[in-house]
Motif scaffolding. Structure first.
Motif, short mmCIF file in Angstrom:
data_model
loop_
_atom_site.label_atom_id
_atom_site.label_comp_id
_atom_site.label_asym_id
_atom_site.label_seq_id
_atom_site.Cartn_x
_atom_site.Cartn_y
_atom_site.Cartn_z
N ALA A 3 32.93 52.63 13.50
CA ALA A 3 31.69 52.36 14.57
C ALA A 3 30.62 53.29 13.53
CB ALA A 3 32.46 53.56 14.90
N LEU A 4 29.50 53.15 14.44
CA LEU A 4 27.90 53.59 13.94
C LEU A 4 27.86 54.91 13.27
CD1 LEU A 4 25.16 52.16 13.45
CD2 LEU A 4 24.40 53.35 15.73
N GLU A 5 28.46 55.99 14.51
CA GLU A 5 28.18 56.91 13.56
C GLU A 5 28.88 57.54 12.38
OE1 GLU A 5 29.89 61.63 15.03
OE2 GLU A 5 30.28 59.63 16.03
N TYR A 6 30.72 56.54 12.16
CA TYR A 6 30.74 56.95 11.02
C TYR A 6 30.08 56.25 9.92
CZ TYR A 6 33.97 58.98 13.49
OH TYR A 6 34.37 60.19 14.85
N VAL A 64 17.92 50.35 7.24
CA VAL A 64 16.83 50.13 9.18
C VAL A 64 17.89 49.72 9.92
CG1 VAL A 64 15.17 48.24 8.91
CG2 VAL A 64 15.35 49.58 7.92
N ASP A 65 19.22 48.93 9.80
CA ASP A 65 19.82 48.36 11.19
C ASP A 65 20.85 49.54 11.49
OD1 ASP A 65 19.69 45.67 10.27
OD2 ASP A 65 21.21 46.03 8.38
N ILE A 66 20.59 50.86 10.83
CA ILE A 66 21.24 51.83 11.76
C ILE A 66 20.51 52.71 12.49
CG2 ILE A 66 23.00 54.13 11.45
CD1 ILE A 66 23.61 53.08 8.90
N LEU A 67 19.26 52.59 11.80
CA LEU A 67 18.27 53.46 13.00
C LEU A 67 17.81 52.66 13.71
CD1 LEU A 67 15.83 54.47 9.85
CD2 LEU A 67 17.06 56.07 11.59
N LEU A 125 29.14 57.85 6.34
CA LEU A 125 28.57 57.00 5.20
C LEU A 125 28.05 56.69 4.75
CD1 LEU A 125 31.59 56.16 3.65
CD2 LEU A 125 30.68 53.90 4.40
N PHE A 126 26.55 56.23 4.64
CA PHE A 126 25.51 57.18 3.86
C PHE A 126 25.14 58.11 3.46
CE2 PHE A 126 23.88 52.70 4.40
CZ PHE A 126 25.14 51.71 4.86
N ALA A 127 25.03 59.00 4.55
CA ALA A 127 24.51 60.26 4.52
C ALA A 127 25.47 60.81 3.32
CB ALA A 127 24.78 61.29 5.67
N ASP A 128 26.60 61.08 3.63
CA ASP A 128 27.23 61.23 2.45
C ASP A 128 27.56 60.61 1.34
OD1 ASP A 128 28.83 62.87 3.90
OD2 ASP A 128 30.29 61.87 4.06
N HIS A 129 26.93 59.21 1.18
CA HIS A 129 27.29 58.91 0.03
C HIS A 129 25.43 58.85 -0.42
CE1 HIS A 129 31.56 58.73 -1.28
NE2 HIS A 129 31.17 58.01 -0.06
N ASN A 130 24.56 58.74 0.31
CA ASN A 130 23.64 58.89 -0.49
C ASN A 130 23.10 57.28 -0.46
OD1 ASN A 130 20.12 59.11 -0.13
ND2 ASN A 130 21.00 59.66 -2.69
N LEU A 131 23.57 56.51 0.65
CA LEU A 131 23.08 54.84 0.42
C LEU A 131 21.82 54.07 1.27
CD1 LEU A 131 26.36 54.19 1.21
CD2 LEU A 131 25.45 53.76 -1.36
N GLN A 132 21.62 53.61 0.68
CA GLN A 132 20.64 52.97 2.35
C GLN A 132 21.11 51.53 2.29
OE1 GLN A 132 16.62 52.40 -0.09
NE2 GLN A 132 16.43 54.01 -0.62
N ARG A 133 22.07 50.99 1.43
CA ARG A 133 22.14 49.48 2.55
C ARG A 133 23.94 49.89 1.55
NH1 ARG A 133 18.21 48.95 -0.87
NH2 ARG A 133 17.34 47.97 0.42
N ALA A 134 24.84 49.12 2.17
CA ALA A 134 26.26 48.51 1.98
C ALA A 134 26.58 47.51 2.23
CB ALA A 134 26.84 49.75 2.11
#
Length: 212
Positions: free
Chosen positions: A87-90, A117-120, A94-103
């Motif tokens: 789900a988008l929230e998770y 950008v996709d998330i926002l 995940l991005f916040a926990d690992h300081n990601l910009q893309r995956a």
């Protein structure tokens, strides 16, 4: 609730780990991408990822020859991957926990790639246009970037990463509005702090993004 598979970008390219960094740059330029997924060597191997930042920080910053450095020397592997059913929230967590910009989005095979950008662009907290939400986020990120650069220094990696994320946001806002970015937030920052311009002088000839 939206899932990763609903908002991911399916137009994604892979590159072999044995390819040169110069080949990676050409592919990034050709489609105006910021990252490439590094293909697996065999079925049970892990995917990797090479980004603009890898090229800048690990090759250009040290004066290495991009025609001789191989992708496997600078890529991240294994990289953190996203399940398409997440789900988008998770995904955001995940991005916040690992300081990601893309995956990359993977379920047995590569399905796509998902970015901040996709998330926002797909986060409807209120009944407001996405561009309005992105504008709010952009202003918040600009303030954060200024604080980071003040604390860490204009020439720090943290400062550069913060402005790169802002450029992605601006590009997405311009895309949704069918407008061209006349002047980026970083270029305006350069007007205030001319010494910041030198950070990117050696990057522009090797990367598809345009810096001040």
């Amino acid at each position: 609730m939206l899932k990763a598979s609903d908002i991911m970008t399916r137009d994604v390219a892979t590159i072999h780990s044995s390819a040169t960094v110069a080949e990676a740059v050409r592919l990034l330029r050709a489609r105006d991408w910021k990252a490439l997924v590094v293909d697996r060597r065999h079925e049970h191997d892990a995917y990797g990822m090479i980004t603009e930042k890898d090229i800048v920080y690990k090759v250009i910053a040290y004066g290495k020859d991009p025609f001789s450095v191989r992708v496997h020397e600078v890529m991240t592997k294994p990289c953190i991957v996203v399940n398409p059913e997440l789900a988008l929230e998770y995904v955001a967590r995940l991005f916040a926990d690992h300081n990601l910009q893309r995956a990359p989005v993977i379920q047995g095979e590569l399905l796509g790639i998902i970015s901040l950008v996709d998330i926002l662009a797909n986060s409807s907290f209120l009944e407001q246009p996405h561009t309005f939400l992105l504008e709010q986020q952009l202003q918040d990120e600009i303030q954060k970037a200024r604080v980071i650069c003040d604390r860490q220094g204009i020439h720090s990696e943290e400062c550069a990463v913060a402005w790169d994320a802002i450029e992605e946001l601006q590009a997405e806002i311009a895309h949704q509005r069918a407008e061209k970015v006349v002047k980026t937030a970083f270029e305006e920052y350069c007007d205030e702090y001319p010494e910041a311009k030198g950070i990117y002088d050696n990057w522009s000839s090797s990367l598809p993004t345009q810096k001040c």
